[in-house]
Design a protein around this motif. Structure first.
Motif, PDB file in Angstrom:
ATOM      1  N   GLU A 155      -3.725   2.660   2.344  1.00 50.66           N
ATOM      2  CA  GLU A 155      -4.425   1.440   2.524  1.00 50.66           C
ATOM      3  C   GLU A 155      -3.816  -0.090   2.703  1.00 50.66           C
ATOM      4  O   GLU A 155      -2.650   0.076   1.909  1.00 50.66           O
ATOM      5  CB  GLU A 155      -5.314   1.528   1.136  1.00 50.66           C
ATOM      6  CG  GLU A 155      -6.354   0.360   1.192  1.00 50.66           C
ATOM      7  CD  GLU A 155      -7.170  -0.217  -0.192  1.00 50.66           C
ATOM      8  OE1 GLU A 155      -6.355   0.137  -1.085  1.00 50.66           O
ATOM      9  OE2 GLU A 155      -7.880  -1.030  -0.137  1.00 50.66           O
ATOM     10  N   ILE A 205      -3.486  -3.241   1.475  1.00 47.26           N
ATOM     11  CA  ILE A 205      -4.063  -3.768   0.209  1.00 47.26           C
ATOM     12  C   ILE A 205      -4.710  -5.330   0.649  1.00 47.26           C
ATOM     13  O   ILE A 205      -5.396  -5.933   0.195  1.00 47.26           O
ATOM     14  CB  ILE A 205      -3.013  -4.142  -1.114  1.00 47.26           C
ATOM     15  CG1 ILE A 205      -2.608  -2.554  -1.368  1.00 47.26           C
ATOM     16  CG2 ILE A 205      -3.840  -4.736  -2.232  1.00 47.26           C
ATOM     17  CD1 ILE A 205      -3.594  -1.902  -2.169  1.00 47.26           C
ATOM     18  N   GLY A 240      -7.570  -4.623   2.719  1.00 45.08           N
ATOM     19  CA  GLY A 240      -8.385  -3.972   1.984  1.00 45.08           C
ATOM     20  C   GLY A 240      -9.090  -2.967   2.684  1.00 45.08           C
ATOM     21  O   GLY A 240     -10.280  -2.368   2.334  1.00 45.08           O
ATOM     22  N   HIS A 241      -8.773  -2.287   3.614  1.00 48.25           N
ATOM     23  CA  HIS A 241      -9.216  -1.160   4.251  1.00 48.25           C
ATOM     24  C   HIS A 241      -7.922  -0.349   4.755  1.00 48.25           C
ATOM     25  O   HIS A 241      -6.836  -0.684   4.793  1.00 48.25           O
ATOM     26  CB  HIS A 241     -10.081  -1.234   5.190  1.00 48.25           C
ATOM     27  CG  HIS A 241      -9.846  -2.412   6.490  1.00 48.25           C
ATOM     28  ND1 HIS A 241      -8.666  -2.030   7.453  1.00 48.25           N
ATOM     29  CD2 HIS A 241     -10.360  -3.528   6.807  1.00 48.25           C
ATOM     30  CE1 HIS A 241      -8.712  -3.064   8.247  1.00 48.25           C
ATOM     31  NE2 HIS A 241      -9.651  -3.714   7.693  1.00 48.25           N
ATOM     32  N   VAL A 242      -8.393   1.062   5.112  1.00 50.12           N
ATOM     33  CA  VAL A 242      -7.395   1.867   5.345  1.00 50.12           C
ATOM     34  C   VAL A 242      -6.820   1.854   6.655  1.00 50.12           C
ATOM     35  O   VAL A 242      -7.543   1.576   7.817  1.00 50.12           O
ATOM     36  CB  VAL A 242      -7.977   3.450   5.110  1.00 50.12           C
ATOM     37  CG1 VAL A 242      -7.249   4.542   5.502  1.00 50.12           C
ATOM     38  CG2 VAL A 242      -8.405   3.727   3.747  1.00 50.12           C
ATOM     39  N   GLY A 293       0.780  -1.190   0.048  1.00 48.78           N
ATOM     40  CA  GLY A 293      -0.130  -0.091  -0.083  1.00 48.78           C
ATOM     41  C   GLY A 293       1.076   1.280   0.015  1.00 48.78           C
ATOM     42  O   GLY A 293       1.836   1.292   0.707  1.00 48.78           O
TER      43      GLY A 293
END
Lengths: 197, 630
Positions: free
Chosen positions: B271, B273, B276-278, B252
């Motif tokens: 993020e 990766i 899948g979230h920040v 990310g």
């Protein structure tokens, strides 16, 4: 020699729409996601990177039903930050257009026109930043054939600008953001508060 | 470096700039500017007493401005040769250094820059690289937040000979950081700054992380990356070792760094990766792994050395795979990152290769070059016929291989410098230059043979040797189907394509003509393609004014890797021809014939092949005579 394929993939369709051209340059770094205000303040499932992947992987259904397609406000914070200079909101708009062609509607509340009071002046058409409103000739009960505004729900982002410019209070986002509801809120704040003892 | 300086046959000239390079392979005349050090090299013994006496302190650029140096200084402790020099911009002329130097009397404020001319056989360029300034990326806060540092600063802080003697401290409070983030690809793989990958940063950040982890296993290190690239031998194993040591790798690219104004701790927003979230994490210190960029004076050096630059600004090699250490100019070689970002093993390998290449020149009496060089027929040159040389050939030459000593003397080709693009041949209005093995007569004869029967069905494809010819070859070996009406004609460079060839092809009734060559940045003759492209554009305009059907003359830049493009272009041209009814095409060809012959400059009256051959024979005779005379 391999012959060019005749079937158009989801990605091909998106790339054919202006704004969606650079889709395949994305190397999934996630800068757009961590920059996005909608992701951080409104909807944790909003993820432009994932939408771009879905388009590339031909995942139409997932793309159309997810929030990313519908909730982007085109603020372009991600465009500035993207190291591959992909116009991400352009790609999202392209996906949205394809979704609308497939008869999908936005998951957001959209502006509604009161055909009884609309005079068809066109102020809202000029004001709409998403070009979601147009004027149409329509048969309206009790009024006959008249020119009235019509909102395309697949393009409307429920910003309320039309409601603010409308001289006849005929357009607005119902249930929350019509002139009447906002005024009621305002009045309730202006009433003398009961002092807690 | 000290070893090299001790070699009797190696002469190290530090603080010297290359001012001018003239001549050609084996016979370069190089002008060097030996800059004034204000210290007499033969007398200075490097004791350092002068620096101790000097009262002035300025930032030390070798230490990335993290430590001071004096106005009289050596760049670093291992400098070779170990001679002090005075930074006159900082010096206040107190002359304390002169006192400290005492009886050695090594300091001489009257020194001036000296220009020296040297005879040089071969040149190896090893000017290295520079680094990207991350302060332009406001989101990372470099320059605003004290604890955001660059990889070069980390290198000095981490070095036992550095300003902190290897003790890694935070610039804000001089404490040892416990939580560190390394951010890769800062300024590289980024279209806004440098679109290319800087090659060595992945390994470099892993190396720094492993070093820090070895010194203190408690320290927590996270490396933010887009992709980890570990392609060489043993690199992936090293990466795995780093993972086993507990170094965190987060896929990310951070979009923002913010700072806590009180503690000066940093928050990295990115993020993850994988998740899948920040995520937003707090760190004591952040290192930005900055991009490698060409030296700021790379453009200047490329014009001094007469070598081309690749699109990113690096020096361009002769061939990216087969001759990465050679420049397009014979006798000039590249070693290390000046040719493109590369790590230490690759630089060492290229350096050794370059020196053995240079040795080959120094050890040989004669130097072989390609036989396709340009030759001048002095009797035809405008200097002889009109008394004034037009100079178009010299202007066209990308290598500066054509000398016109005075307006009255005919042009001369320095054969050792000529690479045989043929640009001068096509530019010469007097037909006084030709290219061996690619004479006008040879090309015309090929064209006539090809167009002998049913010319209106044929597509003549002029291809340059290095790119388009390779592209056509690839189209064949890849079994891409393309029109059988194509007839390919090879020239060394699109610069050789005389306007006459195109006019003659159409005059002979060719259905369509393809003018193809390399992409501008790929040209093997530095700027040859540009010359060809200019001419092609001019032709395009002429043909559109003649009202020729669009697409009968086509320009396409096709690289050796674009076999598919070659096939596609040819098929498109065939479609154009198929869409014109035969009688209309015939009428158009007949209509344009007189126009074409009007524009032919070279051969008044347009000779037959036999006449062109006679011209060629006459030329060969002249060349042989010239050879004998020499």
């Amino acid at each position: 020699m391999r012959h060019p394929s005749t079937t158009q993939t989801f990605a091909d369709k998106v790339k054919a729409i202006p704004g969606g051209e650079h889709l395949e340059l994305c190397y999934s770094c996630g800068t757009c996601v961590s920059k996005c205000m909608i992701q951080q303040k409104l909807e944790p499932d909003f993820n432009p990177r994932r939408l771009l992947r879905m388009v590339m992987m031909d995942m139409k259904e997932e793309a159309f039903t997810g929030p990313t397609t519908w909730m982007c406000s085109e603020c372009d914070l991600c465009y500035e930050a993207c190291p591959q200079e992909i116009h991400i909101s352009g790609v999202i708009t392209a996906v949205k257009k394809i979704a609308a062609e497939h008869g999908r509607k936005t998951i957001l509340k959209t502006a509604v026109v009161d055909q009884q009071t609309c005079v068809g002046c066109g102020l809202c058409v000029e004001s709409c930043p998403y070009e979601a409103i147009k004027l149409v000739q329509e048969k309206v009960p009790y009024r006959g054939h008249v020119q009235v505004a019509q909102v395309d729900p697949s393009l409307c982002m429920a910003c309320g600008l039309c409601s603010a410019v409308c001289r006849s209070t005929s357009i607005g986002v119902p249930d929350e953001f019509t002139d009447k509801e906002l005024m009621e809120d305002l009045w309730s704040w202006l009433q003398p508060q009961e002092v807690l003892t | 470096m000290a070893d090299a300086a001790r070699q009797p046959r190696i002469d190290v000239r530090a603080y010297t700039e290359v001012e001018k390079v003239e001549g050609f392979v084996g016979n370069f005349k190089v002008t060097l500017r030996e800059k004034a050090k204000y210290v007499i090299a033969d007398r200075c013994n490097g004791c350092g007493d002068c620096a101790q006496a000097c009262p002035i302190e300025v930032p030390n650029s070798f230490e990335m401005d993290l430590a001071p140096r004096k106005a009289i200084y050596i760049p670093m402790s291992q400098s070779v040769p170990l001679i002090y020099s005075i930074d006159l911009d900082a010096c206040i002329h107190c002359y304390k250094c002169v006192e400290a130097c005492g009886a050695l009397e090594a300091i001489d404020f009257s020194q001036e820059d000296k220009l020296v001319e040297e005879d040089i056989g071969a040149i190896i360029v090893a000017t290295g690289f520079s680094h990207f300034d991350p302060s332009v990326m406001e989101e990372y806060g470099y320059g605003r937040f004290p604890n955001v540092i660059t990889s070069m600063e980390m290198e000095r802080l981490n070095n036992s000979a550095g300003p902190t003697a290897g003790d890694l401290i935070r610039p804000s409070d001089h404490k040892n950081p416990q939580k560190l983030a390394f951010i890769n690809c800062v300024g590289s793989r980024d279209k806004r700054y440098n679109p290319s990958c800087s090659n060595f940063c992945c390994m470099y950040s892993i190396k720094n992380a492993v070093l820090l982890k070895q010194m203190d296993p408690e320290v927590d290190i996270t490396i933010y990356y887009i992709d980890i690239r570990t392609p060489s031998k043993g690199y992936e194993e090293f990466y795995n070792r780093a993972r086993e040591m507990g170094i965190h790798f987060t896929q990310g690219r951070p979009s923002l760094i913010t700072e806590d104004p009180e503690t000066h701790n940093l928050f990295v927003h990115s993020e993850d990766i994988g998740l899948g979230h920040v995520i937003e994490k707090e760190y004591d210190m952040v290192m930005l792994n900055i991009a490698a960029i060409p030296q700021p004076d790379q453009d200047h050096m490329s014009s001094v050395l007469n070598v081309a630059q690749s699109p990113g600004g690096w020096f361009m090699e002769y061939h990216p795979k087969l001759r990465p250490m050679d420049s397009p100019t014979d006798g000039v070689f590249f070693a290390g990152a000046c040719q493109g970002p590369k790590d230490i093993p690759a630089s060492v390998a290229q350096g050794s290769a370059a020196s053995s290449r240079a040795g080959r020149i120094l050890h040989s009496e004669e130097w072989e070059i390609e036989p396709t060089v340009a030759v001048v027929w002095p009797d035809r040159c405008s200097a002889t016929t009109k008394g004034r040389a037009c100079g178009l050939c010299a202007k066209a030459c990308p290598y500066g291989a054509i000398n016109i000593l005075s307006p009255e003397t005919p042009a001369e080709v320095i054969t050792a410098k000529c690479h045989g693009c043929g640009g001068c041949v096509a530019e010469c209005p007097d037909n006084a230059i030709t290219q061996l093995h690619f004479t006008d007569a040879q090309i015309l004869a090929q064209m006539r043979a090809v167009l002998a029967s049913k010319p209106e069905e044929k597509i003549i494809a002029f291809r340059c040797h290095w790119c388009s010819y390779g592209g056509a070859d690839l189209a064949g070996t890849s079994h891409f189907e393309y029109t059988a009406n194509e007839r390919g004609l090879r020239v060394m460079c699109s610069a050789r394509l005389d306007t006459d060839f195109i006019f003659e092809a159409f005059r002979l009734g060719a259905g369509a003509v393809l003018y193809s060559g390399c992409h501008p940045q790929d040209c093997h003759y530095i700027t040859g393609q540009l010359l060809g492209a200019k001419r092609a554009k001019r032709l395009e305009k002429i043909f559109s004014r003649m009202d020729m059907t669009e697409g009968r003359f086509r320009i396409a830049w096709i690289s050796a890797a674009e076999g598919d493009k070659y096939a596609r272009v040819l098929n498109e041209m065939q479609t154009v021809l198929d869409n014109i009814p035969p009688e209309e095409l015939k009428a158009e060809i007949d209509r344009l014939k007189p126009e074409m012959s009007k524009r032919l400059k070279r051969f008044p009256g347009v000779p037959d092949v036999s006449e062109a051959m006679e011209y060629s024979d006459a030329l060969t005779k002249v060349i042989n005579e010239l050879k004998e005379a020499a």
